[in-house]
Design a protein around this motif. Sequence first.
Motif, PDB file in Angstrom:
ATOM      1  N   MET A 131       0.067  -2.554  -7.213  1.00  0.00           N
ATOM      2  CA  MET A 131       0.288  -3.980  -7.417  1.00  0.00           C
ATOM      3  C   MET A 131      -0.034  -4.791  -6.161  1.00  0.00           C
ATOM      4  SD  MET A 131       3.204  -4.491  -5.441  1.00  0.00           S
ATOM      5  CE  MET A 131       3.609  -6.118  -5.995  1.00  0.00           C
ATOM      6  N   ILE A 132      -0.519  -4.135  -5.115  1.00  0.00           N
ATOM      7  CA  ILE A 132      -0.753  -4.817  -3.844  1.00  0.00           C
ATOM      8  C   ILE A 132      -1.896  -5.826  -3.966  1.00  0.00           C
ATOM      9  CG2 ILE A 132      -1.386  -4.526  -1.417  1.00  0.00           C
ATOM     10  CD1 ILE A 132      -0.091  -1.725  -1.579  1.00  0.00           C
ATOM     11  N   GLU A 133      -3.023  -5.413  -4.559  1.00  0.00           N
ATOM     12  CA  GLU A 133      -4.144  -6.333  -4.726  1.00  0.00           C
ATOM     13  C   GLU A 133      -3.758  -7.511  -5.610  1.00  0.00           C
ATOM     14  OE1 GLU A 133      -6.064  -2.225  -4.174  1.00  0.00           O
ATOM     15  OE2 GLU A 133      -4.268  -3.064  -5.109  1.00  0.00           O
ATOM     16  N   ALA A 134      -3.002  -7.231  -6.679  1.00  0.00           N
ATOM     17  CA  ALA A 134      -2.568  -8.295  -7.579  1.00  0.00           C
ATOM     18  C   ALA A 134      -1.619  -9.256  -6.878  1.00  0.00           C
ATOM     19  CB  ALA A 134      -1.889  -7.698  -8.815  1.00  0.00           C
ATOM     20  N   ALA A 135      -0.747  -8.729  -6.014  1.00  0.00           N
ATOM     21  CA  ALA A 135       0.187  -9.577  -5.268  1.00  0.00           C
ATOM     22  C   ALA A 135      -0.556 -10.535  -4.354  1.00  0.00           C
ATOM     23  CB  ALA A 135       1.151  -8.704  -4.463  1.00  0.00           C
TER      24      ALA A 135
ATOM     25  N   LEU B  34      -2.683  -2.658   4.114  1.00  0.00           N
ATOM     26  CA  LEU B  34      -3.379  -3.823   4.658  1.00  0.00           C
ATOM     27  C   LEU B  34      -4.753  -3.996   4.027  1.00  0.00           C
ATOM     28  CD1 LEU B  34      -3.420  -6.167   6.636  1.00  0.00           C
ATOM     29  CD2 LEU B  34      -4.289  -4.599   8.390  1.00  0.00           C
ATOM     30  N   GLY B  35      -5.493  -2.911   3.891  1.00  0.00           N
ATOM     31  CA  GLY B  35      -6.821  -2.993   3.297  1.00  0.00           C
ATOM     32  C   GLY B  35      -6.769  -3.472   1.853  1.00  0.00           C
ATOM     33  N   ARG B  36      -5.794  -2.965   1.098  1.00  0.00           N
ATOM     34  CA  ARG B  36      -5.640  -3.390  -0.300  1.00  0.00           C
ATOM     35  C   ARG B  36      -5.272  -4.871  -0.374  1.00  0.00           C
ATOM     36  NH1 ARG B  36      -4.911   0.271  -4.454  1.00  0.00           N
ATOM     37  NH2 ARG B  36      -5.040   2.482  -3.924  1.00  0.00           N
TER      38      ARG B  36
END
Length: 325
Positions: free
Chosen positions: A243-247, A109-111
Amino acid sequence: MTQALYAPWPETARRTWGWGALGLMVAGYLVSSVPVVIGTVIYTLVLTVSSGATDPMAAQSALSENTLTILLPLMLLQFITWVVMTLVWVKLFEKRPFSTIGIEGRGFLGRYLLGLPLGMVLVVLVSVAATLLNLGAAPANDALGELDPARALGQAALIAYAGLFIGFLIQGGVEELVFRGWLMSALTARWGKVLGVFTASFAFALLHLHVFISGLMYGVLALSGIGLTGLVFALTALWRRSMIEAAAAHGAFNAVAVIAPTFALMASDPEQTIHTAVAQVFSSATGMAGVESVTIGPETYAQLIAMGGLSAIMLIGLIIRGRKG
């Protein structure tokens, strides 16, 4: 040992063949397009029976006008199908955990919340580039009415904005999971990090070949900008080892890039409905407006310049960090 972008691969994992991974990506996209094709055919048949129209161009025009209620939901179904097939491949064939494609449950969630404003900053960056490129240009002859935000804040419009935001978050997340999560990590395992990153970014650009509908020159410029945007997302995933931030950034970038001009169009033109505004903006944003509707001006170069400059800065930063490490 398998070279990993994110988490280490287990010894029992299988590596997808290098060029085969690219073919598999294309095959997955084509198979996931089946719901769109079926839905389009059904819509055309229903329209033909109900209206008696036989012109296929009329049916295509009607589908475009119903972008919000028909075309976008069909495309969302396609992307959901694509990501499910990709995740099944990772688990059943490659037999590796999702952490190896950049998905980590801890801190998710934070990312993700960190990535959302990043996507909005990218939109601002492109807008600033477009403004700077337009300095000194003759002012446009705006035939629309005065700006009235109240026109763009009706109940139907607000529901549409919310739906568009959620939909593009899903769409952007799927593209990141497929390209920066699975494909980039699979290619890195075969060819190394440099080829993996740049090949996945090139493949992402090729997914958008439809921009050539609006002309050769526009297509080259738009595809280059899209490819560099994909490279920014790839470098973000590489920098964060996730890839979470990029998503999140990808989804927010696409959502704001459609919602903001839709809002402006609704606020400036009293004859626009939310359906016609979304159809018009979506057609323009995806490069499918056609040669007659596209003018190559300074704003056409904005994404190319902004994302090219940002990707260069990020590459230099990664090289410096790698030398220090």
